[in-house]
Design an enzyme around this catalytic site. Structure first.
Site, PDB file in Angstrom:
ATOM      1  N   GLY A  44       0.812  -1.208   0.000  1.00  0.00           N
ATOM      2  CA  GLY A  44       0.000   0.000   0.000  1.00  0.00           C
ATOM      3  C   GLY A  44       0.842   1.253   0.000  1.00  0.00           C
ATOM      4  N   ASP A  83      -2.732  -5.238  -0.331  1.00  0.00           N
ATOM      5  CA  ASP A  83      -3.124  -4.374   0.769  1.00  0.00           C
ATOM      6  C   ASP A  83      -4.491  -3.766   0.450  1.00  0.00           C
ATOM      7  OD1 ASP A  83      -3.298  -2.486   2.817  1.00  0.00           O
ATOM      8  OD2 ASP A  83      -1.258  -1.732   2.532  1.00  0.00           O
ATOM      9  N   CYS A 120       0.697   4.486   7.449  1.00  0.00           N
ATOM     10  CA  CYS A 120       1.634   3.374   7.492  1.00  0.00           C
ATOM     11  C   CYS A 120       1.688   2.780   8.894  1.00  0.00           C
ATOM     12  CB  CYS A 120       3.020   3.855   7.056  1.00  0.00           C
ATOM     13  SG  CYS A 120       4.335   2.660   7.361  1.00  0.00           S
ATOM     14  N   GLY A 121       1.699   1.450   8.966  1.00  0.00           N
ATOM     15  CA  GLY A 121       1.689   0.763  10.245  1.00  0.00           C
ATOM     16  C   GLY A 121       2.967   0.866  11.038  1.00  0.00           C
TER      17      GLY A 121
END
Length: 315
Positions: A44, A83, A120-121
């Site tokens: 992603g 994603d 963003c993770g």
């Protein structure tokens, strides 16, 4: 290709770790496919950066992501894991999101429990929706899978570990609830060390993903053998092609700024050293010529007589 979801399920059922490089567009996907991997991952972050020029901060839309996924899956011969961010809304939005990804033909998606806009993770400031809401979204996704594509693989991700008051207890509790709600694979984003990875492997009852982000994020570098021993089944390297593209293009263009002619020779040599054939071969021109010979009138082939350029026939 055969059903990508069925292919992916067969791979996950093997007794070995499935390694998936991240790609951000059909070109990088074609390179990964040429190298040879059993499955490929659509990042992603890389999709957002390559399509919009902006980072993974909720700035890319569902149609843009699905279009990229569909085009990548069409270009490669192995299953694509894509994603799908947070499903682009609540549980009712997730219904359409999953339907569209199934129509795109990909093997799997992962859906996370972040709020909107997501990010963003592995950046600060993430937030997650309440657990009940997150479970409802996974239940909706699982129902669509069962109705529209039984072999489609549903990966449920939690970002709870990385929130301001996040705990590993909460993250593990969430993914176990997601599995109970119908997810096929559990994905705890952002474990901080190998002790946490070992605990996830021990306490989560289902197929497991590890997101290998390297220096970009908070999760550790870990040997693949260790991940297997902890019980992980799938490892994603989400930004592999994106970082490689940025770093190598920057190096090549910096050299190009100094001496364009020498730099172009070096770029040609570097490409020709790879086992890809010519650019025309790699990009698929021989297949286009084959289509022309098969389907176009014979007189259309006269355009090749006496013309200059690569013959486009391949090897």
């Amino acid at each position: 290709m055969t059903d990508a979801g069925a292919q992916l399920r067969e791979l996950l059922e093997r007794d070995e770790l499935l390694v998936c490089p991240g790609v951000h567009d059909p070109l990088t996907a074609a390179v990964a496919d040429a190298v040879g991997f059993d499955a490929i991952y659509m990042t992603g972050y890389g999709t957002s950066l390559s399509k919009t020029g902006y980072p993974d901060a909720g700035l890319i839309t569902m149609p843009e992501m699905i279009d990229n996924a569909a085009t990548i899956q069409e270009r490669i011969d192995v299953p694509l894991i894509a994603d799908s961010d947070n499903g682009y809304g609540n549980a009712t939005n997730v219904v359409r999101t999953v339907r569209e990804y199934i129509k795109a033909g990909v093997g799997a998606i992962h859906i996370e429990d972040q709020t909107f806009p997501k990010r963003c993770g592995h950046t600060k400031g993430r937030q997650v929706v309440p657990r009940e809401e997150a479970v409802g979204k996974i239940r909706a996704a699982a129902d669509v899978r069962d109705e529209r594509g039984e072999e489609f693989v549903l990966i449920a991700r939690t970002d709870a570990r990385g929130t301001g008051d996040g705990s590993l207890d909460e993250a593990i509790g969430r993914v176990n609830d997601f599995l109970e709600a119908g997810a096929d694979v559990a994905f705890v984003e952002g474990p901080t060390d190998e002790d946490e990875l070992e605990r996830i492997g021990r306490e989560v009852d289902g197929w497991l993903v590890y997101n290998f982000v390297g220096d970009l994020g908070s999760s550790p570098y870990v040997e693949l053998e260790a991940l297997e021993s902890y019980g992980f089944d799938l490892v994603l390297f989400p930004i592999a092609s994106t970082l490689s593209t940025i770093a190598n293009v920057h190096a090549d263009l910096a050299a190009f700024a100094e001496d364009p002619v020498d730099a172009m020779r070096d770029i040609d040599d570097a490409f020709n050293d790879r086992p890809l054939g010519s650019l025309h071969e790699f990009s698929g021109f021989p297949e286009v010529v084959e289509w022309e010979e098969r389907y176009l009138p014979e007189e259309d082939q006269e355009k090749y007589e006496g013309s200059l350029g690569d013959d486009l026939e391949g090897e």
